[in-house]
Design an enzyme around this catalytic site. Structure first.
Site, PDB file in Angstrom:
ATOM      1  N   SER A  66       0.806  -1.171   0.093  1.00  0.00           N
ATOM      2  CA  SER A  66       0.083  -0.122  -0.065  1.00  0.00           C
ATOM      3  C   SER A  66       0.744   1.302  -0.041  1.00  0.00           C
ATOM      4  CB  SER A  66      -1.021  -0.095   1.168  1.00  0.00           C
ATOM      5  OG  SER A  66      -1.830   0.910   1.055  1.00  0.00           O
ATOM      6  N   ASP A 280      -3.103   6.327  -2.992  1.00  0.00           N
ATOM      7  CA  ASP A 280      -1.875   5.646  -2.478  1.00  0.00           C
ATOM      8  C   ASP A 280      -1.633   4.544  -3.518  1.00  0.00           C
ATOM      9  OD1 ASP A 280      -3.966   3.652  -1.947  1.00  0.00           O
ATOM     10  OD2 ASP A 280      -3.012   3.428   0.059  1.00  0.00           O
ATOM     11  N   ASP A 282      -1.884   1.325  -3.624  1.00  0.00           N
ATOM     12  CA  ASP A 282      -2.653   0.210  -4.156  1.00  0.00           C
ATOM     13  C   ASP A 282      -4.030   0.692  -4.363  1.00  0.00           C
ATOM     14  OD1 ASP A 282      -3.180   0.429  -1.324  1.00  0.00           O
ATOM     15  OD2 ASP A 282      -3.503  -1.685  -0.987  1.00  0.00           O
ATOM     16  N   ASP A 284      -6.394   2.224  -2.455  1.00  0.00           N
ATOM     17  CA  ASP A 284      -7.641   2.060  -1.531  1.00  0.00           C
ATOM     18  C   ASP A 284      -7.587   3.414  -0.775  1.00  0.00           C
ATOM     19  OD1 ASP A 284      -5.511   1.687   0.128  1.00  0.00           O
ATOM     20  OD2 ASP A 284      -6.257  -0.015   0.811  1.00  0.00           O
ATOM     21  N   GLU A 376     -11.408   7.170   7.265  1.00  0.00           N
ATOM     22  CA  GLU A 376     -10.170   7.620   7.924  1.00  0.00           C
ATOM     23  C   GLU A 376      -9.805   9.058   7.364  1.00  0.00           C
ATOM     24  OE1 GLU A 376      -7.873   3.907   9.949  1.00  0.00           O
ATOM     25  OE2 GLU A 376      -7.644   4.045   7.610  1.00  0.00           O
ATOM     26  N   SER A 503       2.154   2.339  15.375  1.00  0.00           N
ATOM     27  CA  SER A 503       1.674   2.048  13.871  1.00  0.00           C
ATOM     28  C   SER A 503       1.389   0.506  13.857  1.00  0.00           C
ATOM     29  CB  SER A 503       2.631   2.635  13.018  1.00  0.00           C
ATOM     30  OG  SER A 503       2.303   2.046  11.410  1.00  0.00           O
ATOM     31  N   THR A 505       1.495  -0.796  10.700  1.00  0.00           N
ATOM     32  CA  THR A 505       1.953  -0.901   9.300  1.00  0.00           C
ATOM     33  C   THR A 505       3.714  -0.554   9.032  1.00  0.00           C
ATOM     34  OG1 THR A 505       1.230   1.193   8.388  1.00  0.00           O
ATOM     35  CG2 THR A 505      -0.215  -0.555   8.378  1.00  0.00           C
TER      36      THR A 505
HETATM   37  C1  G16 Z   1      -3.491   0.850   6.553  1.00  0.00           C
HETATM   38  C2  G16 Z   1      -5.014   0.546   7.030  1.00  0.00           C
HETATM   39  C3  G16 Z   1      -5.520   1.908   7.306  1.00  0.00           C
HETATM   40  C4  G16 Z   1      -4.572   2.486   8.297  1.00  0.00           C
HETATM   41  C5  G16 Z   1      -3.271   2.726   7.820  1.00  0.00           C
HETATM   42  C6  G16 Z   1      -2.364   3.493   8.792  1.00  0.00           C
HETATM   43  O1  G16 Z   1      -3.668   1.486   5.071  1.00  0.00           O
HETATM   44  O2  G16 Z   1      -5.467  -0.194   6.088  1.00  0.00           O
HETATM   45  O3  G16 Z   1      -6.865   1.622   8.031  1.00  0.00           O
HETATM   46  O4  G16 Z   1      -5.081   3.961   8.680  1.00  0.00           O
HETATM   47  O5  G16 Z   1      -2.682   1.409   7.152  1.00  0.00           O
HETATM   48  O6  G16 Z   1      -2.062   2.621   9.777  1.00  0.00           O
HETATM   49  P1  G16 Z   1      -1.235   2.648  10.842  1.00  0.00           P
HETATM   50  O7  G16 Z   1      -1.157   4.244  11.448  1.00  0.00           O
HETATM   51  O8  G16 Z   1      -1.409   1.660  11.998  1.00  0.00           O
HETATM   52  O9  G16 Z   1       0.353   2.365  10.162  1.00  0.00           O
HETATM   53  P2  G16 Z   1      -2.914   1.130   3.846  1.00  0.00           P
HETATM   54  O10 G16 Z   1      -3.532   2.165   2.772  1.00  0.00           O
HETATM   55  O11 G16 Z   1      -1.437   1.290   4.111  1.00  0.00           O
HETATM   56  O12 G16 Z   1      -3.589  -0.294   3.474  1.00  0.00           O
END
Ligand code: G16
Length: 542
Positions: A66, A280, A282, A284, A376, A503, A505
């Site tokens: 993503s 972004d 991917d 979404d 979000e 985070s 991700t």
């Molecule tokens: C993903 C999640 C989103 C989240 C984002 C950041 O987005 O699908 O719901 O807002 O990560 O998450 P975090 O702050 O926990 O790193 P994506 O677009 O990267 O799949």
């Protein structure tokens, strides 16, 4: 029928697990792409088991990281309804990804089969797709080996956006039923949206789209074939999907949202009055923006983020529902990142729920409304219409002509909006529809409410797992004492609010801060960051 454990062990030996651990987190597994072969192999087994569990319904796997940088990669699992994997199965993914040996892996598989009472004689069908990252081809091979080891039917859907894969899964599983979602092909996806868009709108001026040099670029170029340029003219930018290092670099929704500025170099490619948006990596997520006043001034940049999309969609849908003379409850869902002004604005109009970060949480909360609008602040979201609300709209009596017209518009919206997951392409068309039908410019949309000045910082800490939260991630429970310090600092600023969360991700802790006075914001955000760094050091040493 029993498991072919020999086939699993032999195939698994080709994808040894690196000496590190993995978590199925906010949006699946996400880390350096080079570390993910074993995880792809193993999560493919879970996807096949999930399909067997669902009596042979199709499940999905998307290889993408993503918004993360190009060297990262990951996996997002898709459930038979086209939605994100049920949270009760996330623990299976984490467990299988961390099995230390091939034998332990077989043990975990047997355990999942027993716990979920899976009938192994059921067929399994898994559709998978990938984005433009250089590590995708190797990861797809590992994924295919995992499907083969379980004897699952493989459907390689190729290079797609994440929401397109979600669409395909639901379309396959509803084909030939009363709930048929659309043709289960990439063309079916474009045709469905384009048809609904044409039903809904008059023509307008071009939209500049930053595709983050990602998979949204070819998807948008294909969509153009289905919607004539006369009804939706685009200027498609940042389409370098094969240039190494270009993905999400200096462009894309995450960059624009966090830096609150144009993608690098875009000022020379657009006009002062351009209407712009960014996907972004991917596709979404989407955020919109435009310039107000002198384009050379950073302050001229105006962001229309997920909060503004929620306000726009919730307002228009609420109006349509009223005109349509149907009894439907419209509600909205946000996270702690929602700007305080947006929450105040929405609360005066519709019920508002707050959930932890992660669209999987917002999606489920939105299902409790007849029509649930969720985004979000980062631009990730969609609108959900419950099956009962669609039935009500279809079954309503004739009534006034305006009521029938509003019902027709609402039903067309259910076709335009990807209801399986947030989708940049579909959300882009939704915003276009609302603005055009209501005759509003970006500036008029922007004037709905004024955002409080806000900042989002990434803080690198030795161990982000030492940070734990409660109350929809609005307060920390660990490290001990830090929450009180944050509240004390925020209380020193008019309208001050701040929260800190690890985070799901990226390997960092995120700090969000907002307050009424723009010239005080920097101090608030930096002071909180310092508190986090100090507490992280102390906790790591303890
Ligand atoms: C993903 C999640 C989103 C989240 C984002 C950041 O987005 O699908 O719901 O807002 O990560 O998450 P975090 O702050 O926990 O790193 P994506 O677009 O990267 O799949």
């Amino acid at each position: 029928m029993s498991l072919d454990t020999a086939a699993i062990t032999a195939a698994s030996a080709r994808f040894p697990k690196p000496a590190r651990s993995f978590t199925y987190g906010t949006a699946g597994v996400r880390t350096l792409g080079k570390d993910l072969d074993s995880t792809c192999f193993r999560l493919a087994i879970v996807a096949a088991l999930r399909s067997k569990w669902a009596k042979g319904k199709v499940t999905g796997l998307m290889v993408t990281a993503s918004h993360n940088p190009e060297q990262d990669n990951g996996l997002k699992a898709v459930d038979p309804r086209g939605e994100m994997l049920a949270s009760s199965w996330e623990a299976h993914c984490t467990r299988i990804a961390n099995a230390a040996s091939d034998d332990e892996l077989v043990g975990v598989v047997q355990d999942i089969v027993a716990k979920e009472s899976i009938d192994l004689s059921q067929a399994a069908v898994v559709v998978y797709a990938y984005d433009t990252r250089p590590t995708c081809p190797a990861l797809v091979r590992a994924l295919e080996a995992g499907l083969d080891a379980l004897g699952a039917t493989k459907r390689n859907a190729g290079l797609l956006t994440t929401p397109q894969l979600h669409y395909l899964v639901r379309a396959y599983n509803t084909q030939g039923t009363d709930e048929a979602y659309g043709e289960p092909t990439e063309e079916g996806y474009y045709e469905k949206m384009a048809q609904a868009f044409k039903t809904l709108v008059p023509a307008a001026s071009p939209l500049v789209v930053d595709c983050a040099n990602g998979v949204g670029a070819p998807a948008l170029q294909k969509l153009q074939k289905y919607i004539p340029a006369a009804s939706l003219p685009f200027k498609v930018l940042r389409t370098a999907i094969s240039t190494p290092g270009a993905l999400n670099s200096g462009c894309g929704a995450d960059y624009v949202k966090t830096t609150q500025s144009l993608p690098a170099g875009l000022e020379s490619e657009v006009q002062a009055d351009s209407r712009m948006c960014s996907f972004d990596g991917d596709a979404d997520r989407i955020v919109f923006y435009y310039l107000r006043g002198d384009p050379r001034e950073k302050a001229s940049f105006r962001l229309l983020d997920g909060d503004k999309i929620t306000a726009l969609a919730a307002d228009w849908i609420s109006e349509l529902v009223k005109t349509a003379e149907v009894d439907l409850k419209v509600g909205s869902v946000q996270t702690a990142y929602a700007n305080g002004s947006s929450t105040r604005y929405l609360e005066q109009r519709v019920p508002v729920t707050c959930t932890p970060t992660g669209v999987k949480y917002l999606h489920h909360a939105a299902e409790s409304y007849d029509i649930g609008v969720y985004f979000e602040a980062n631009g990730h979201g969609t609108v959900l219409f419950s099956p009962a609300s669609i039935a009500k709209l279809k079954g309503a009596g004739s009534g006034a002509p305006e009521a029938a017209a509003a019902r027709k518009q609402l039903l067309a919206l259910t076709e335009l909006i990807n209801q399986t997951v947030g989708d940049a392409l579909s959300d882009m068309l939704l915003v276009e529809v609302v603005l055009r039908v209501t005759g509003r410019s970006f500036a008029e949309w922007d004037s709905t409410y004024e955002d409080l000045p806000n900042r989002l910082l990434k803080v690198l800490v030795p161990d982000r797992t030492l940070f734990e939260t409660t109350d929809a991630e609005r307060r920390l429970t660990r490290p001990a004492g830090l929450q009180a310090q944050i509240e004390h600092e925020a209380a020193r600023y008019a309208g001050g609010r701040s929260f800190v969360r690890p985070s799901g991700t990226e390997d960092c802790v995120r700090v969000y801060a907002e307050c009424e006075k723009a010239d005080e914001l920097g101090a608030l955000a930096e002071n909180i960051k310092k508190l986090v760094e100090d507490a992280a050091k102390a906790a790591a040493q303890a």
